[in-house]
Structure formats: C-alpha cells, structure tokens
Design a protein around this motif. Structure first.
Motif, PDB file in Angstrom:
ATOM      1  N   UNK A  80     -22.754  74.560 -45.689  1.00 33.76           N
ATOM      2  CA  UNK A  80     -23.449  73.381 -46.205  1.00 33.76           C
ATOM      3  C   UNK A  80     -23.257  73.111 -47.674  1.00 33.76           C
ATOM      4  N   UNK A  81     -24.369  73.085 -48.422  1.00 31.26           N
ATOM      5  CA  UNK A  81     -24.345  72.430 -49.720  1.00 31.26           C
ATOM      6  C   UNK A  81     -23.943  73.295 -50.907  1.00 31.26           C
ATOM      7  N   UNK A  82     -23.626  74.542 -50.698  1.00 30.23           N
ATOM      8  CA  UNK A  82     -23.210  75.367 -51.830  1.00 30.23           C
ATOM      9  C   UNK A  82     -21.994  74.734 -52.512  1.00 30.23           C
ATOM     10  N   UNK A  83     -21.974  74.808 -53.827  1.00 26.41           N
ATOM     11  CA  UNK A  83     -20.896  74.167 -54.578  1.00 26.41           C
ATOM     12  C   UNK A  83     -19.638  75.018 -54.499  1.00 26.41           C
ATOM     13  N   UNK A  84     -18.735  74.623 -53.640  1.00 28.78           N
ATOM     14  CA  UNK A  84     -17.493  75.355 -53.425  1.00 28.78           C
ATOM     15  C   UNK A  84     -16.327  74.385 -53.410  1.00 28.78           C
TER      16      UNK A  84
END
Length: 200
Positions: A80-84
């Motif tokens: 999901x939303x983890x900045x990767x």
C-alpha cells in the motif's frame, strides 16, 4: 493456547532462504500502518518481538518467529501507501507473492484490516487474489479500541456485505485490539485448532 516461547528465527529476502523446516507457518500481512507489528507483539506477549514504527512500511523481508518450538509466525511486508520506488514495490510484491504461492509450509494467511476504514480497494484486490490462488486466509480487523462496540460491529457487517458481492463463503473473521488485547484468545485458539487438525 499458551505461548511459552517466541523467538526470532530469520529475515529472508526471498522464499528460497526461508527456514528448511516442515513446521506449519501462519503469515500476517496488511496494508502499511495497519498495526501488524503491534498485533504480533500482543499475540506473543513480547513487546519487542516485531519492530514497531510510526513510519509505514518498515518490514521489508520475510520474518520468521518460532512459537513454542512448534509453529512459525511469519511477518510479511505490508502493501500500500509506504513511500517506495516502483522498483522496490515490484520487488516486494514478487517476494510476497513468491512466499504465499510457493511456501508449502504455509497453512493460513491472516489479512489485517484497519476497522476504522471503509473497504479499501487494495485490500479487496489482495483478498480476491488469495481466493483465486486457493490460499486459505482469515480477516483480522485491527484497532477495535478506536471505535465503540456498535461501530465495530457495523463496520464488520459492512465489510462482510461488500465481500458477499463476490464471495459465496466468508473466511473466518477476528476483531482485535493490541491495546486492549482483544481477540487474542480467539486468534490463538484458531491456530491451535488448525495445528491439532494437522497433527502438530
């Protein structure tokens, strides 16, 4: 089930590096920041077993913990939303899918869902993929202490109705709170029941 012993075993970057063992494995996965590490620590009575963080997406490897020297609790990276970067997201997806599809020891996937939110497309798509891949799974609603009991039930019912649009049979559902230790006995009892059926 009484947890007498919970120990970190290994962090693996790919399924081929997971423990060479035949003990049953129960994987925990959910969208970033769903409270996975807190839930694992609550279940095992060990506040430092899984590393918790205010920053989503800290779990980047397949983490194995041996429980009572009888079965493995597996902490999978969140989605999901983890900045990767796109490359990193692709690598994590391949690792997660590789483990879930290839790991013969995997008995059940616990999909963690934040009970405060309406059904999220990313969760529904992942649940759909598990079903299409014939992977046994259960739904674990987290953070139940953040809502009233009436709102908890209403949100669970809403989620169930959403799933019933495409599912004939509902998976097992657990409502948990790491803060209040809600759902601990039910979840561990379910794992114990499966282990018994497996003859473990």
């Amino acid at each position: 089930m009484e947890i007498k012993n919970a120990e970190f075993t290994i962090s693996a970057p790919m399924v081929s590096m997971c423990p060479k063992d035949t003990k049953p494995e129960y994987a925990f996965i959910g969208r970033s920041n769903v409270g996975k590490s807190s839930l694992i620590n609550m279940l095992t009575n060990n506040k430092r077993l899984a590393k918790t963080s205010a920053t989503p997406g800290k779990t980047l490897l397949i983490n194995h913990f041996i429980i009572n020297r009888e079965w493995y609790l597996v902490d999978l990276p969140g989605y999901g939303y983890a900045k990767r970067s796109k490359k990193e997201i692709c690598r994590l997806e391949q690792m997660i899918h590789g483990y879930i599809l290839q790991r013969e020891q995997l008995v059940n996937v616990f999909v963690l869902i934040d009970i405060r939110l309406e059904p999220q497309r990313i969760d529904l798509e992942f649940i759909q993929w598990l079903g299409e891949s014939s992977i046994p799974f259960s739904l674990v609603f987290t953070k139940a202490d953040k809502l009233t009991s009436a709102k908890v039930q209403a949100n669970v019912d809403a989620y169930t109705r959403k799933l019933q649009e495409t599912w004939e049979e509902m998976p097992p559902v657990f409502v948990t709170s790491s803060e209040k230790r809600t759902g601990r006995d039910e979840l561990l009892g379910y794992i114990e029941q499966i282990n018994r059926e497996l003859g473990k």
